[in-house]
Design an enzyme around this catalytic site. Structure first.
Site, mmCIF file in Angstrom:
data_model
loop_
_atom_site.group_PDB
_atom_site.id
_atom_site.type_symbol
_atom_site.label_atom_id
_atom_site.label_comp_id
_atom_site.label_asym_id
_atom_site.label_seq_id
_atom_site.Cartn_x
_atom_site.Cartn_y
_atom_site.Cartn_z
ATOM 1 N N CYS A 111 0.806 -1.222 0.000
ATOM 2 C CA CYS A 111 0.000 0.000 0.000
ATOM 3 C C CYS A 111 0.837 1.269 0.000
ATOM 4 O O CYS A 111 0.334 2.347 -0.319
ATOM 5 C CB CYS A 111 -0.931 -0.001 1.204
ATOM 6 S SG CYS A 111 -2.130 -1.359 1.195
ATOM 7 N N HIS A 229 -3.097 7.157 2.466
ATOM 8 C CA HIS A 229 -3.542 5.903 1.857
ATOM 9 C C HIS A 229 -4.989 5.655 2.228
ATOM 10 O O HIS A 229 -5.367 5.681 3.405
ATOM 11 C CB HIS A 229 -2.654 4.754 2.332
ATOM 12 C CG HIS A 229 -3.210 3.405 2.017
ATOM 13 N ND1 HIS A 229 -3.682 3.065 0.760
ATOM 14 C CD2 HIS A 229 -3.392 2.301 2.799
ATOM 15 C CE1 HIS A 229 -4.120 1.816 0.785
ATOM 16 N NE2 HIS A 229 -3.960 1.335 2.001
ATOM 17 N N ASN A 259 -10.271 0.040 -0.536
ATOM 18 C CA ASN A 259 -8.808 0.031 -0.422
ATOM 19 C C ASN A 259 -8.231 -0.545 -1.705
ATOM 20 O O ASN A 259 -8.351 -1.743 -1.968
ATOM 21 C CB ASN A 259 -8.399 -0.818 0.790
ATOM 22 C CG ASN A 259 -6.900 -0.830 1.020
ATOM 23 O OD1 ASN A 259 -6.112 -0.475 0.158
ATOM 24 N ND2 ASN A 259 -6.502 -1.272 2.209
#
Length: 313
Positions: A111, A229, A259
């Site tokens: 990520c 993020h 996500n």
């Protein structure tokens, strides 16, 4: 480093999957929104090559700027390509119309990949030159879609930015770190699903991203925009509370995409450009936390005045 972001293209190919998809495993729309902030995510066709998806967002950047500046490098970031050798960067470069002399390589920092890619890309920008950093993710190929713990969290997407050295841009700055002893709190592989320790991930994500924002702003130069993020709205809200963000626009697009790992920051940035919800030019801080464990942030100038079409034609 006096390079900054001057253009962006994003895409969410595939099917939009709303929360009612998970009714059959007992997860309601209200529960998913309350716990994660996610309302929908995009899942690609599993047969579509990721290099084709990445090339689709890189090609417009090459077409718009390739004759004006020397695009010297292409960094393709992904944790979901599936294969090891060869990577996809060289095929993306060819399909996007870059010359054979370009430096092209793959990167995986989960990520945190886009932030790591930006830090690397900034270091590769030469005077009057440019670098493309592209993140492409198909997280739907890693998850078990009927897994009550992770199935509703993740989505797919891609985004690419052009970094260009310009005399009017100020020096960028970055801070990053890693801890291999914590590698087991998040892990996943194609066909094997994703496993994560939710409480540890939450605590570590909030702590490391908040600390990174504070470190990057310690010089007193504040950002106009902060994009973390896009993992979970509750994580973002906690970072907003704990980090000193001043009057900066704090971006939360989790509701639209879920996500998307390394692609989450460029997708959020491109969405803000399309919605005209951030200043067209200024300074931004981008910060991420992910598996590995790896985290980092970068503060840099941007000018997206001419980035009026963040979606490919």
């Amino acid at each position: 480093m006096t390079a900054g972001i001057v253009d962006i293209v994003i895409d969410t190919p595939g099917e939009r999957v709303a929360n009612d998809y998970f009714d059959s495993i007992g997860l309601t729309d209200e529960w998913i929104r309350r716990r994660t902030g996610v309302a929908a995510r995009w899942w690609m066709d599993p047969e579509v090559p990721l290099e084709d998806v990445a090339a689709r967002v890189c090609a417009p950047l090459v077409a718009r700027h390739g004759e004006r500046v020397d695009i010297a490098a292409l960094v393709v970031v992904s944790s979901s390509t599936g294969g090891k050798v060869p990577g996809i960067a060289q095929r993306v470069a060819k399909s996007a119309g870059l010359p054979t002399e370009v430096l092209a390589f793959d990167m995986n920092a989960a990520c945190s990949g886009f932030v790591y890619g930006l830090i690397t890309g900034l270091s590769l920008c030469r005077p009057a030159g440019a670098v493309i950093v592209c993140a492409v993710e198909a997280m739907s190929r890693l998850i078990h879609k009927n897994d009550r713990n992770t199935g509703c969290l993740f989505g797919d997407g891609t985004g690419a930015v052009l970094l260009e050295d310009r005399p009017e841009f100020r020096e960028s700055s970055w801070h990053a770190g890693c801890d291999g002893d914590r590698a087991d709190i998040m892990r996943g592989e194609i066909g094997g699903g994703i496993q994560l320790d939710g409480m540890q991930v939450y605590d570590r994500a909030v702590r490391t991203m908040s600390d990174t924002v504070k470190r990057l702003h310690a010089d007193g130069i504040k950002s106009d925009v902060i994009i973390g993020h896009q993992a979970n709205t509750r994580i973002l809200q906690k970072i907003r509370e704990e980090a000193d963000i001043g009057d900066a626009v704090f971006v939360d697009c989790v509701e639209q995409f879920g996500n998307t790992s390394a692609a989450s920051i460029p997708l959020a940035l491109g969405t803000c450009v399309a919605e005209q919800s951030i200043p067209k030019a200024g300074r931004m801080t981008l910060v991420a936390y992910g598996a590995g464990e790896a985290w980092g942030g970068v503060t840099l100038d941007y000018d997206l005045t001419d980035a009026t079409s963040p979606r490919p034609a």
